[in-house]
Write a protein that holds these residues in place. Structure first.
Motif, PDB file in Angstrom:
ATOM      1  N   ILE A   1       0.496  -0.649  -0.558  1.00 56.91           N
ATOM      2  CA  ILE A   1      -0.332  -0.388   0.174  1.00 56.91           C
ATOM      3  C   ILE A   1       1.301   0.992  -0.206  1.00 56.91           C
ATOM      4  N   MET A   2       2.451   1.100   0.793  1.00 57.25           N
ATOM      5  CA  MET A   2       2.731   2.357   0.590  1.00 57.25           C
ATOM      6  C   MET A   2       4.064   2.346  -0.850  1.00 57.25           C
ATOM      7  N   ALA A   3       3.692   1.276  -1.266  1.00 59.45           N
ATOM      8  CA  ALA A   3       4.438   1.697  -2.347  1.00 59.45           C
ATOM      9  C   ALA A   3       3.150   2.740  -3.760  1.00 59.45           C
ATOM     10  N   HIS A   4       1.567   2.071  -3.678  1.00 55.40           N
ATOM     11  CA  HIS A   4       0.956   2.899  -4.068  1.00 55.40           C
ATOM     12  C   HIS A   4       0.832   4.415  -3.385  1.00 55.40           C
ATOM     13  N   ASP A   5       0.888   4.647  -2.759  1.00 58.26           N
ATOM     14  CA  ASP A   5       0.789   6.285  -2.067  1.00 58.26           C
ATOM     15  C   ASP A   5       1.795   6.657  -2.489  1.00 58.26           C
ATOM     16  N   ARG A   6       3.209   5.947  -2.238  1.00 60.04           N
ATOM     17  CA  ARG A   6       4.100   6.761  -2.851  1.00 60.04           C
ATOM     18  C   ARG A   6       3.898   7.229  -4.930  1.00 60.04           C
ATOM     19  N   TYR A   7       3.667   6.030  -5.232  1.00 63.12           N
ATOM     20  CA  TYR A   7       3.123   6.246  -6.452  1.00 63.12           C
ATOM     21  C   TYR A   7       2.681   7.763  -6.596  1.00 63.12           C
ATOM     22  N   ILE A   8       1.038   7.857  -5.694  1.00 63.96           N
ATOM     23  CA  ILE A   8       0.024   8.773  -6.037  1.00 63.96           C
ATOM     24  C   ILE A   8       1.152  10.238  -5.842  1.00 63.96           C
ATOM     25  N   ALA A   9       1.691   9.947  -4.853  1.00 62.26           N
ATOM     26  CA  ALA A   9       2.760  11.594  -4.013  1.00 62.26           C
ATOM     27  C   ALA A   9       3.110  11.464  -4.946  1.00 62.26           C
ATOM     28  N   ILE A  10       4.256  11.492  -5.804  1.00 63.01           N
ATOM     29  CA  ILE A  10       4.451  11.598  -6.990  1.00 63.01           C
ATOM     30  C   ILE A  10       4.360  11.793  -8.058  1.00 63.01           C
ATOM     31  N   CYS A  11       4.377  11.022  -8.769  1.00 61.43           N
ATOM     32  CA  CYS A  11       2.959  10.852  -9.975  1.00 61.43           C
ATOM     33  C   CYS A  11       1.680  11.617 -10.840  1.00 61.43           C
ATOM     34  N   ASN A  12       1.310  11.670  -9.309  1.00 60.91           N
ATOM     35  CA  ASN A  12      -0.108  12.378 -10.266  1.00 60.91           C
ATOM     36  C   ASN A  12      -0.394  13.141  -7.963  1.00 60.91           C
ATOM     37  N   PRO A  13       0.648  14.152  -7.694  1.00 59.38           N
ATOM     38  CA  PRO A  13       0.325  15.052  -6.408  1.00 59.38           C
ATOM     39  C   PRO A  13      -1.249  15.822  -6.277  1.00 59.38           C
ATOM     40  N   LEU A  14      -1.378  16.131  -7.192  1.00 58.51           N
ATOM     41  CA  LEU A  14      -2.451  17.372  -6.972  1.00 58.51           C
ATOM     42  C   LEU A  14      -4.297  16.209  -7.217  1.00 58.51           C
ATOM     43  N   GLN A  15      -4.124  15.061  -7.529  1.00 53.04           N
ATOM     44  CA  GLN A  15      -4.684  14.454  -7.097  1.00 53.04           C
ATOM     45  C   GLN A  15      -5.234  13.314  -5.616  1.00 53.04           C
ATOM     46  N   TYR A  16      -3.660  14.111  -4.977  1.00 52.52           N
ATOM     47  CA  TYR A  16      -3.122  12.914  -3.815  1.00 52.52           C
ATOM     48  C   TYR A  16      -4.371  13.003  -2.783  1.00 52.52           C
ATOM     49  N   GLU A  17      -4.309  14.982  -2.134  1.00 48.23           N
ATOM     50  CA  GLU A  17      -5.623  14.277  -1.258  1.00 48.23           C
ATOM     51  C   GLU A  17      -7.233  14.021  -1.446  1.00 48.23           C
ATOM     52  N   ARG A  18      -7.756  13.494  -2.556  1.00 45.66           N
ATOM     53  CA  ARG A  18      -8.494  13.243  -3.515  1.00 45.66           C
ATOM     54  C   ARG A  18      -8.588  11.497  -3.212  1.00 45.66           C
ATOM     55  N   ILE A  19      -7.632  11.177  -3.763  1.00 43.25           N
ATOM     56  CA  ILE A  19      -7.628   9.236  -4.188  1.00 43.25           C
ATOM     57  C   ILE A  19      -7.144   9.311  -2.663  1.00 43.25           C
ATOM     58  N   MET A  20      -6.261   9.405  -2.003  1.00 52.06           N
ATOM     59  CA  MET A  20      -5.864   8.933  -0.547  1.00 52.06           C
ATOM     60  C   MET A  20      -6.125   9.763   0.952  1.00 52.06           C
ATOM     61  N   HIS A  21      -7.403   9.796   1.014  1.00 54.18           N
ATOM     62  CA  HIS A  21      -7.839  10.184   1.775  1.00 54.18           C
ATOM     63  C   HIS A  21      -7.764   9.069   2.920  1.00 54.18           C
ATOM     64  N   LYS A  22      -8.342   9.845   3.868  1.00 50.53           N
ATOM     65  CA  LYS A  22      -8.796   9.545   4.690  1.00 50.53           C
ATOM     66  C   LYS A  22      -9.402   8.004   5.314  1.00 50.53           C
ATOM     67  N   GLU A  23     -10.082   8.187   4.517  1.00 51.63           N
ATOM     68  CA  GLU A  23     -11.170   7.081   4.496  1.00 51.63           C
ATOM     69  C   GLU A  23     -10.617   5.827   4.142  1.00 51.63           C
ATOM     70  N   ALA A  24      -9.949   5.947   2.523  1.00 53.05           N
ATOM     71  CA  ALA A  24      -9.289   5.271   1.502  1.00 53.05           C
ATOM     72  C   ALA A  24      -8.285   4.382   2.145  1.00 53.05           C
ATOM     73  N   CYS A  25      -7.990   5.482   3.201  1.00 48.81           N
ATOM     74  CA  CYS A  25      -5.990   4.572   4.027  1.00 48.81           C
ATOM     75  C   CYS A  25      -6.818   3.478   4.674  1.00 48.81           C
ATOM     76  N   LEU A  26      -7.850   4.052   5.320  1.00 46.45           N
ATOM     77  CA  LEU A  26      -8.405   3.054   6.312  1.00 46.45           C
ATOM     78  C   LEU A  26      -8.721   1.625   5.944  1.00 46.45           C
ATOM     79  N   GLN A  27      -9.491   2.210   4.579  1.00 45.60           N
ATOM     80  CA  GLN A  27     -10.368   0.755   4.000  1.00 45.60           C
ATOM     81  C   GLN A  27      -9.169   0.096   3.738  1.00 45.60           C
TER      82      GLN A  27
END
Length: 255
Positions: free
Chosen positions: A59-85
């Protein structure tokens, strides 16, 4: 990232606590015995913590991918509920996997009660089985290897895309920051996977001191390295360690 690091730290504490206190107690008391129920508990909880640890690393690899490759959408994709799920799915899957794996390992009878390891380990238990590798356990091992390999391929593919995106960044400072974020995680994953393959991928025949070496590498070293690897990047921790070393050196000079 810090949410996942918190979960990773808790899992590291859990996996170390499954085997190390018992091994230390046996060493101090010069004892070499464990109850059958204790052995079952060790197998179950270690598999649970280890598999959930690997799930969090994926999951952390996916998190890093979103943060680096798609930073503008990070808050929308990796929000708190998504991380908990994602962590909850990993927890449920690891619980089911640990139950199946433990049941398969102890489904057959054992011809010996001497485990050539410092904790109850699946490959060593298979060696003690009178019938060898059962069909159920073989199926579970094939399934676990497939899932583990799939997660590893996903992590590698993710980092290929991350490194490609980083190298396109003209800023050397940005490249350095991205690499410093990703390389520790990739190092831990690689060491965990390679040592696990060497320990579980070999034929369960004979006994060797290498079994203990590989068990230490994949079961103890990664959980111990994780806090060091991820905390040395924190400036506050670096300053605290530097101050602590200065205090220790000063106290030695005084005495």
């Amino acid at each position: 990232m810090y949410f996942f690091l918190f979960n990773l730290a808790m899992l590291d504490i859990g996996s170390i606590s499954v085997m190390l206190p018992k091994a230390m107690a046996m060493s101090l008391k010069n004892e070499r015995s464990i109850t059958y129920a204790g052995c079952v508990a060790q197998v179950f909880f270690y598999i649970f913590f280890a598999s959930l640890d690997y799930a969090v690393l994926t999951i952390m690899a996916h998190d890093r991918y979103i943060a680096i490759c798609n930073p503008l959408q990070y808050e929308r994709i990796m929000h708190k509920e998504a991380c908990l799920q994602m962590v909850a799915i990993g927890l449920i899957t690891s619980l089911l996997y640990a139950t199946l794996h433990t049941g398969g390992a102890f489904a057959s009878s054992f011809c010996s009660n001497v485990v050539n390891q410092f904790f109850c380990e699946i490959p060593q238990l298979i060696k003690l089985s009178c019938s060898g590798l059962s069909v159920m356990e073989a199926g579970i091992l094939i399934l676990s290897c497939s899932i583990g390999l799939g997660c590893f391929v996903f992590i590698i593919t993710t980092y290929v895309q991350i490194f490609a995106a980083v190298l396109r960044n003209p800023s050397l400072q940005g490249q350095k920051k991205a690499f410093s974020t990703c390389l520790p995680h990739l190092t831990i994953v690689t060491m965990l996977v390679i040592s696990g393959i060497l320990a579980y991928g070999r034929p369960p025949a004979g006994s060797s001191d290498l079994d203990i070496v590989f068990a230490v590498i994949y079961s103890i070293i990664p959980p111990m390295l994780n806090p060091f690897v991820y905390s040395v990047r924190n400036k506050e921790i670096k300053i605290a360690l530097k101050n602590l070393l200065q205090v220790v050196i000063s106290s030695k000079n005084i005495f």
